[in-house]
Design an enzyme around this catalytic site. Structure first.
Site, PDB file in Angstrom:
ATOM      1  N   GLY A   1      14.784 -60.795  31.654  1.00 29.75           N
ATOM      2  CA  GLY A   1      15.769 -60.559  32.721  1.00 29.75           C
ATOM      3  C   GLY A   1      15.138 -59.869  33.909  1.00 29.75           C
TER       4      GLY A   1
ATOM      5  N   GLY B   1      15.697 -69.330  34.713  1.00 24.17           N
ATOM      6  CA  GLY B   1      14.803 -69.577  33.580  1.00 24.17           C
ATOM      7  C   GLY B   1      14.028 -70.877  33.748  1.00 24.17           C
ATOM      8  N   ASP B   2      14.704 -71.893  34.259  1.00 24.41           N
ATOM      9  CA  ASP B   2      14.022 -73.175  34.455  1.00 24.41           C
ATOM     10  C   ASP B   2      12.976 -73.065  35.558  1.00 24.41           C
ATOM     11  OD1 ASP B   2      15.781 -74.256  32.526  1.00 24.41           O
ATOM     12  OD2 ASP B   2      17.298 -74.532  34.078  1.00 24.41           O
TER      13      ASP B   2
ATOM     14  N   ASN C   1      15.971 -72.234  24.860  1.00 26.49           N
ATOM     15  CA  ASN C   1      17.265 -72.436  25.529  1.00 26.49           C
ATOM     16  C   ASN C   1      18.439 -72.618  24.571  1.00 26.49           C
ATOM     17  OD1 ASN C   1      17.907 -72.402  28.259  1.00 26.49           O
ATOM     18  ND2 ASN C   1      16.576 -74.136  28.714  1.00 26.49           N
TER      19      ASN C   1
ATOM     20  N   ALA D   1      18.715 -78.247  32.583  1.00 27.15           N
ATOM     21  CA  ALA D   1      17.467 -77.496  32.423  1.00 27.15           C
ATOM     22  C   ALA D   1      16.237 -78.333  32.756  1.00 27.15           C
ATOM     23  CB  ALA D   1      17.374 -76.942  31.000  1.00 27.15           C
ATOM     24  N   GLU D   2      16.104 -79.516  32.165  1.00 33.04           N
ATOM     25  CA  GLU D   2      14.878 -80.287  32.352  1.00 33.04           C
ATOM     26  C   GLU D   2      14.815 -80.852  33.770  1.00 33.04           C
ATOM     27  OE1 GLU D   2      17.250 -81.036  30.243  1.00 33.04           O
ATOM     28  OE2 GLU D   2      16.558 -80.343  28.295  1.00 33.04           O
TER      29      GLU D   2
ATOM     30  N   THR E   1      11.023 -64.214  28.659  1.00 37.38           N
ATOM     31  CA  THR E   1      11.634 -63.592  29.837  1.00 37.38           C
ATOM     32  C   THR E   1      12.472 -62.401  29.415  1.00 37.38           C
ATOM     33  OG1 THR E   1      13.386 -65.222  29.605  1.00 37.38           O
ATOM     34  CG2 THR E   1      11.679 -65.691  31.217  1.00 37.38           C
TER      35      THR E   1
END
Lengths: 322, 322, 322, 322, 322, 322
Positions: A234, A263-264, A171, A39-40, A232
């Protein structure tokens, strides 16, 4: 006050993703494609591709898999001086079958006991990590291991002490910890952050928020005192709330090849806009980056400022709601 | 006495091997090829391809990677009723760059904490494992974990008690334990085995044997009281000693694509001959199978009895030395 | 009465399918993908993947192509003891271009004179074939050759004599025989079968039945005295009639990669439910398996009981109609 | 005096190389592999992989092909701040069939009129280029275009003026200019350089030197007054002369996959040793790097300091000759 | 007399070759590469690539596989007006595993009952086939089927009657007929041909000739009254005898990727030289073309007159022996 | 008057297209697929696949890339006798990322200064080019270079003088020239042509025509005095006007893989019908060919007359409008 060295610094784990070619099953696959993902790191790459000065901190073994990850991030321009190298240990990995309706996406995680999971607070170069306009972390890292939890806790505490703005993406990962554990750990961490990202499902699982959308964002802001909240929904896009104004940006029409990383990418876009001083603009960057990564294999978006600007002109559906 | 259900049973770990296409480096690879590999499984497959009745016992997670391994072994006809399935846990893996002189073969192991490493003696169906003409194990399994060490110790003890012949391949792995640990553990296990396999280098490291070749084999027999000893000498082929006679079989001329699995293929060939009552014939089968696996990608040889018989006629260089 | 050795036995031809990568034409293809495919083998693999005890009988040449087929079926757990091996002869094959609208799917058959087509009644181990809870055959096998027609006729007659239940899939192949020939041959064979599968189009071509759907199923039951009738209606799903009750199950929403094998997967699902005692449940298994195979390259579905159960919860649209 | 920012800076053109898979001909190829390649960039990447601080300067179009080149160099850690970006123009390319005896390697160049060929002296950031311990250039750049010739001439003149050491690889390209042109241009440029690289064939074509090897090196030193001269003799390795001592290092035994880039890898190794203060050590690094790149597809070597050190122990054949 | 329309016409079967990627076994292959191949077609393509006017006659089904063959030959410039198209029937095929010592090359033929095998004399446009400077046929075609035997017999008889020179390559295929059958059929056909090609092994099997090389060529000439005889000796190259002079040309050093088609390439080269009036030159063309095809995947050589001329300068070892 | 040698002759540039596999970005691509592409060559191939006698004239370098193009066109049966070969020069190329919404298709052109751009009028064999029932050219060629403009001007003038019918596709390329330049150049060239093709967007840009569809076609006819006008409206299909009657043909439902070449395929279909004497039929051929090419990778359609006839039966939506 001098300009910070970085626009954004972030800390977390990047793994090797091994994905099965479409139409095949992992249990009979003859080969898999390799992409780094986490993710990061995904956020770091997206921002670096937009020419932001970005650093990513993690812990990696000094072996070809560790270097595969740094080769990839360095290629996008992410600063890696803060990576802690270990002569032993492993890189986490996950095997992936893309979604092929009626089958959902299928992931076999093999991430336990990675080098990153053994990251310790005293290994981190805090000064560099805080020499930035914004620190971005996610709720995955504290879920990986106790020492990672300690690292994130110390990072959040140091950032607050130094007055460095914080961005936090909830997350929630159900395979790593329970909702109760996540809630107990994350709630203190996200208090008063400048940017809070939380998907609709996580809002329900971690914050007990559901129902009408505006209420979810307001509820998140109330529980966390976050200055800005982004949620978010979707295919319905994303919404942002800055305590006074509410924006909505619908998702762009997109032909999805690979669902991971959206998402990221959205978070990166929002951060990009926030750094420019506009949450609303960030939301538009976010839906563009999210659409782009859905059309590319891999979790890390490859784009240019020009391409994003060109696509920004297509995000005409959204804007200020209230 | 009834005919045993199997010709050979074996127990050990099979991992997922991820190999980089020739001419590429792992740290910049975009895809890797998948093959299952593991010493005892390699032997099992080779013998099953020669139409032997073979069972392989191990512990695997009930996920696509566990099934990838059983799909492969089942495809060759290996009996898998003794596999212990777990709802959690991981499959070990190793990443491979083929040898490209001047570079030696390069392997990144990622095998710690696998399902197989957590195998416990009380999970094994000992009756099935011993319903066989020969049990084959290697020195890798006791090196994996204490519980695996206990499993192998119990297997050897039970086989002795039941009068089931034993085959043991020393297979020292320096990344798993020290020479001293290996020596201390393996020496008791191999006492009196019917077939002892030991590569030239391991004879030096574990048994302190070097120098003239016949002396190595005699030394191994003396230290272990093994009924038959087989030692491999790389490109110089292999030698066998049954306490009275010494055979040598040179390696076949071969165009090497993939160096892994040759020792296991040789052991399978020797076992095949031993089951037919001829160590000398086994040595010839062994060099044929070893040559075949060197021409194939993967650790598990794919062949037929007809092909092996056809190639047997080419092993004209060897035979009885003494 | 002892439990039969198998849940299902089946007999038929499996061919090598050579498919062109999407977006290319066969006449300029540089490579093709290989998959084994054949109606009865497809059913056998699907049932074996659901942990049913399944045997498949056929005739194959003892060459790499014959072994490619058995490797594949054995990998899924299908029993192959009844396969008749020949030292000469060929494996049938077919070349495939996937459907790419406006182009329909395009198949070049090259199946004449195969080993399977030369199968003779006296080559079959009838005892094994009948040591089962159900025998499944299709209308393709009698169309292949006179000797195959004799084999199926004898199988049906022996099954009736032994009281073994029969499953029959009409599967009319216009390239192998005329509608009149098919009708004349198949009608006697399917009298009184326990499970009759017949696609909507074949109901018209072979049984002269069209129009309203319930009428087609009732008509099939009347003409054949089959105990259970299942008819597929393409994207509209499938219906089943047991002489008293009528069920309908809509097709699952699916992203189609490869259209072949859906009918066989449906049959396997229905058989699976029938073995559990529920035609309705079987219809639901059937639409799940059909959806799964449409997302995979190849004619033989690769799945697990867990995956099918998970997807079963999505089949909410169907059920008892009358 | 402050430490220079870079160990080595270099300037030149990198092109897109499009290579045909082995065993195919370009005129019937369906796909080609992409790698960036260019003498100075190759040297830069090799040195950066050895952890040297390296900058590469060139001119590129701001399009995906320009970025493909910088992505690749940045991934290895090469500093690219000095790259001049253009909104128009093209990247040079070359198509490659690997050598397959009796066929020699076959290259179709398509490099005319590239962005790099239009590089002008006033576009260069001379201060950065000279903030280095060594400047490396080759005889290819002055051959590309008059403006490139002016750039190299100015670079050499400025380096001399600033007392920055110079490294020069002759690298005569017969498709770009005549031997006479090359001689006339290059001779003044290489006078007094610290490191002169010149292959055996180029020594003959440009300097009229042939025959006994030591004589070639001495002749080069005499004609150029270079402080150190390195000459490569293909499979016979390389020799170095520092005006007093002569070293020879044989080539390592190697399995050649891709012949391109070996000379640049050798130069990088020599520079690496020279920076450490040892020409002899540099020659050994050079033959190791040259051997490594011959086993990898692409012109740019991917390695680590550890791997090079490990292989250094294999370069036992060479050393001081005189 | 008008110039004939073609330099060479030929008649025979071309099949689809399906080859397994190196290092894999056919019985576990997931894909195969497609190339057309067949002795006379291979000769036709090689000559067309040398800019000869060439026609190839055969019988093919009007389906994608038939067109795959004609697309390929047309691409090289071979005239296909004489191809007989059929609305039904199949193309022959063969599956190939390349030689990987110690394994020899392995071929699974599936060529029976092809469209070409059903070619009839009355389907051939004899006028076109004879409007040529040379007719080339091989001993494979009469082995395929009785009707093909009739076609070749009529072609030879008509060519003789019309005074058209004949070239004949013995090409004995043990899987198609016995040595006795071949001898009985071929001996009358090759009487007095202008060019006779016969490999060393076939000289023994069909003509009973072995031992000293010159004797083999003289023996062939005596038994056949062929005006020119060419015999290949594998890695030792080829020899030619014109009744008065004997030439030898060693094979070029070559890195073999794919062994098929070398004999046909040699024949094409000899024919090319013969058309130029020089058997000796033809032998040199032949060894060049043979070396080229060994470095390319596929049976049909892809080259240019320039490339062949360039490589001709490397054939320095051979020449007139007597 | 004798039958012309060709049905259609055409003249223009074909380039090498290098396309990135779906889901990847060019700037990180490891390989690209090669296809030749160019408007007039695309038309030539489509017509040749429909068995028309077609010649294509251009200028190419005598290197593997030039031959790649002719190999491809020759494979489809296009006559290439008029190609002008050059010993120097380059082939134009373009790199392609397929459209992946929200990203539009992305093309990097690298076509400047190609061999074709240097084509001169005195290099053309005008007699052959005019020995045809129709000459087809496009507005791309005059945009490439002044000499190409002269070639097209002379071709149009000679065709008019000889009474050879002309077909002209406007095909405005904004990267090659301005709308004003295009208008000034093209308007005189298209006066009175027999077939004028002009896309909806080009009608606006070059002819200032927009709005209601019939008006666009009538406007084109008025401005150009073209005998027949065909305009494409993207997904809405195409319309044709012969001065008296107006036809519309909707596009076929199609699953798009590769958007390039559809306009050229449409033109080929219209020409095919026009040669048969029916513009309406041509429009139907056109939409079928356009649909086919959209399902194939590459710009040049691969089909057969049978396939096109089969699909013609699906074009039921269109017909005479007025």
């Amino acid at each position: 006050m001098p300009t910070p060295r970085f626009d954004v610094t972030t800390l977390g784990e990047v793994m090797i993703r091994l994905s099965v070619p479409p139409g095949q099953r992992l249990e009979s696959a003859a080969s898999v494609d390799l992409h780094p993902g986490g993710a990061e790191g995904n956020v770091a790459v997206a921002l670096a591709r937009l020419k932001r000065r970005v650093a990513w901190v993690s812990r990696l073994p000094n072996n070809p898999l560790g270097r595969l990850i740094t080769n990839h991030l360095r290629s996008s321009g992410v600063d890696l001086d803060g990576v802690v190298w270990s002569e032993t240990g492993r890189v986490g990995s996950y095997y992936l079958e893309f979604s092929a309706p009626p089958r959902p996406i299928q992931v076999v995680y093999d991430r336990a006991d990675s080098c990153a999971a053994h990251m310790q607070p005293d290994q981190i170069d805090w000064d560099t990590l805080l020499d930035t306009r914004l620190v971005h972390v996610t709720g995955i890292t504290p879920a990986i291991s106790p020492s990672c939890r300690a690292v994130v806790a110390e990072l959040v505490q140091r950032a607050r002490a130094a007055g460095v703005p914080l961005s936090f993406d909830i997350n929630y990962r159900a395979r790593l910890w329970t909702e109760a554990e996540a809630c107990e750990t994350l709630l203190p961490l996200v208090q008063g952050v400048d940017l809070l990202f939380c998907g609709q499902a996580d809002a329900g699982r971690i914050f007990g928020l559901s129902g009408e959308r505006e209420g979810i964002l307001r509820g998140l802001a109330e529980q966390t005192e976050a200055k800005n909240v982004v949620t978010t929904f979707g295919a319905d896009g994303a919404m942002a709330w800055d305590g006074q104004r509410l924006w909505h940006e619908p998702a762009l029409p997109v032909q999805i090849l690979d669902r991971l990383g959206a998402g990221d990418a959205l978070a990166a876009g929002v951060i990009h806009g926030w750094l420019n001083g506009s949450l609303a603009e960030g939301l538009r960057y976010g839906v563009v980056l999210a659409a782009l990564i859905l059309t590319q294999y891999g979790d890390m978006v490859l784009t240019t400022p020009d391409e994003v600007e060109m696509l920004l002109t297509r995000t005409t559906g959204g804007g200020l709601m209230r």
